[in-house]
Design an enzyme around this catalytic site. Structure first.
Site, PDB file in Angstrom:
ATOM      1  CG  ASN A   1      -1.845   1.099   1.364  1.00  0.00           C
ATOM      2  OD1 ASN A   1      -1.559   2.194   0.896  1.00  0.00           O
ATOM      3  ND2 ASN A   1      -2.966   0.861   2.011  1.00  0.00           N
TER       4      ASN A   1
ATOM      5  N   GLY B   1       0.003   4.312  -0.034  1.00  0.00           N
ATOM      6  CA  GLY B   1      -0.505   5.319   0.905  1.00  0.00           C
ATOM      7  C   GLY B   1       0.068   5.123   2.299  1.00  0.00           C
TER       8      GLY B   1
ATOM      9  CG  ASP C   1      -3.779  -6.439   9.825  1.00  0.00           C
ATOM     10  OD1 ASP C   1      -3.880  -6.310   8.594  1.00  0.00           O
ATOM     11  OD2 ASP C   1      -4.628  -7.055  10.497  1.00  0.00           O
TER      12      ASP C   1
ATOM     13  CE  LYS D   1      -4.863   8.569   7.441  1.00  0.00           C
ATOM     14  NZ  LYS D   1      -4.880   7.616   6.324  1.00  0.00           N
TER      15      LYS D   1
HETATM   16  P1  IMP Z   1      -4.683  -3.475   5.873  1.00  0.00           P
HETATM   17  O1  IMP Z   1      -4.017  -3.113   7.139  1.00  0.00           O
HETATM   18  O2  IMP Z   1      -3.848  -3.068   4.701  1.00  0.00           O
HETATM   19  O3  IMP Z   1      -5.158  -4.909   5.835  1.00  0.00           O
HETATM   20  O4  IMP Z   1      -5.949  -2.530   5.786  1.00  0.00           O
HETATM   21  C1  IMP Z   1      -7.277  -2.968   5.886  1.00  0.00           C
HETATM   22  C2  IMP Z   1      -8.166  -2.040   5.089  1.00  0.00           C
HETATM   23  O5  IMP Z   1      -8.270  -0.808   5.775  1.00  0.00           O
HETATM   24  C3  IMP Z   1      -7.659  -1.744   3.679  1.00  0.00           C
HETATM   25  O6  IMP Z   1      -8.761  -1.704   2.803  1.00  0.00           O
HETATM   26  C4  IMP Z   1      -7.038  -0.373   3.809  1.00  0.00           C
HETATM   27  O7  IMP Z   1      -7.188   0.376   2.611  1.00  0.00           O
HETATM   28  C5  IMP Z   1      -7.878   0.245   4.921  1.00  0.00           C
HETATM   29  N1  IMP Z   1      -7.046   1.160   5.693  1.00  0.00           N
HETATM   30  C6  IMP Z   1      -5.925   0.875   6.407  1.00  0.00           C
HETATM   31  N2  IMP Z   1      -5.413   1.986   6.947  1.00  0.00           N
HETATM   32  C7  IMP Z   1      -6.238   2.995   6.558  1.00  0.00           C
HETATM   33  C8  IMP Z   1      -6.207   4.383   6.774  1.00  0.00           C
HETATM   34  O8  IMP Z   1      -5.310   4.957   7.415  1.00  0.00           O
HETATM   35  N3  IMP Z   1      -7.210   5.083   6.228  1.00  0.00           N
HETATM   36  C9  IMP Z   1      -8.222   4.519   5.489  1.00  0.00           C
HETATM   37  N4  IMP Z   1      -8.276   3.225   5.229  1.00  0.00           N
HETATM   38  C10 IMP Z   1      -7.282   2.466   5.762  1.00  0.00           C
END
Ligand code: IMP
Length: 188
Positions: free
Chosen positions: A9, A11, A65, A162
């Site tokens: 990711n 971002g 996570d 943020k």
């Molecule tokens: P993971 O930690 O990458 O598994 O994130 C789980 C879900 O939450 C994914 O769809 C990410 O895009 C979303 N997510 C994780 N962190 C953020 C954030 O800071 N803002 C918005 N969505 C997030």
């Protein structure tokens, strides 16, 4: 000091680079897939992920996570946040929240950091609400529908702002406190 940020990711990586720069730590983006087990605890996913990466020989890294937990949906999507984002997305969450007045939610970010042969796991939280419509074009994932103050969404905030209030920013600050105990300020 350099820490590898292991994520697919972009971002997340940008947020880590910005947050760690305040502590004079460089961030290197590394994309190495690892299995994310399905469980009810973010920290368990992180623990297992760290073990798998160390087995591959990786050291001095961060994995994360994260999940969004909506009170009115009894914590959903929570640990299913990734799957839900890919399937019903923000529009689907807004649909589930139609006519719901109690809109409290929280975001959690569990960081696993391997540094100097030690593992640190910390979880940062950000309380907020689910907005009634998507707002903003910055950020990623659920940012357009989540607001920490009920006014602006996370997708309307520049990254340093943020990070100043977010689950990930709070997790990084907790991590830095633990790092101080392990290696002391002088090392980073
Ligand atoms: P993971 O930690 O990458 O598994 O994130 C789980 C879900 O939450 C994914 O769809 C990410 O895009 C979303 N997510 C994780 N962190 C953020 C954030 O800071 N803002 C918005 N969505 C997030």
């Amino acid at each position: 000091m350099i820490l590898k940020i292991i994520t697919s990711n972009q971002g997340k990586f940008i947020e880590y680079r910005e947050a760690l720069s305040s502590f004079s730590i460089d961030a290197e983006h590394v994309r190495i897939p690892y299995d994310e087990i399905q469980t009810s605890e973010l920290s368990e996913v992180v623990e297992k992920g760290m073990a798998a990466l160390k087995e591959k020989g990786l050291r001095d890294f961060i994995i994360d996570d994260s999940g969004m937990f909506v009170d009115a949906l009894k914590g959903f999507p929570g640990v299913y946040s990734s799957y839900v984002q890919k399937t019903i997305g923000n529009a689907g969450i807004l649909k589930l929240m139609e006519n719901v007045n109690e809109r409290e939610a929280n975001f959690q970010c569990c960081i696993g950091c391997n540094v100097n042969g030690k593992d640190i796991i910390v979880t940062g939280k950000c309380d907020g609400v689910i907005l009634k419509e998507e707002k903003g074009t910055d950020g990623f994932g659920y940012d357009p529908i989540f607001s920490h103050d009920g006014k602006i969404s996370l997708a309307e905030m520049p990254i340093p702002e943020k990070n100043g209030i977010s689950h990930r920013g709070n997790a990084v600050r907790l991590l830095m406190k633990e790092l101080e105990d392990i290696i002391g300020n002088a090392k980073y």
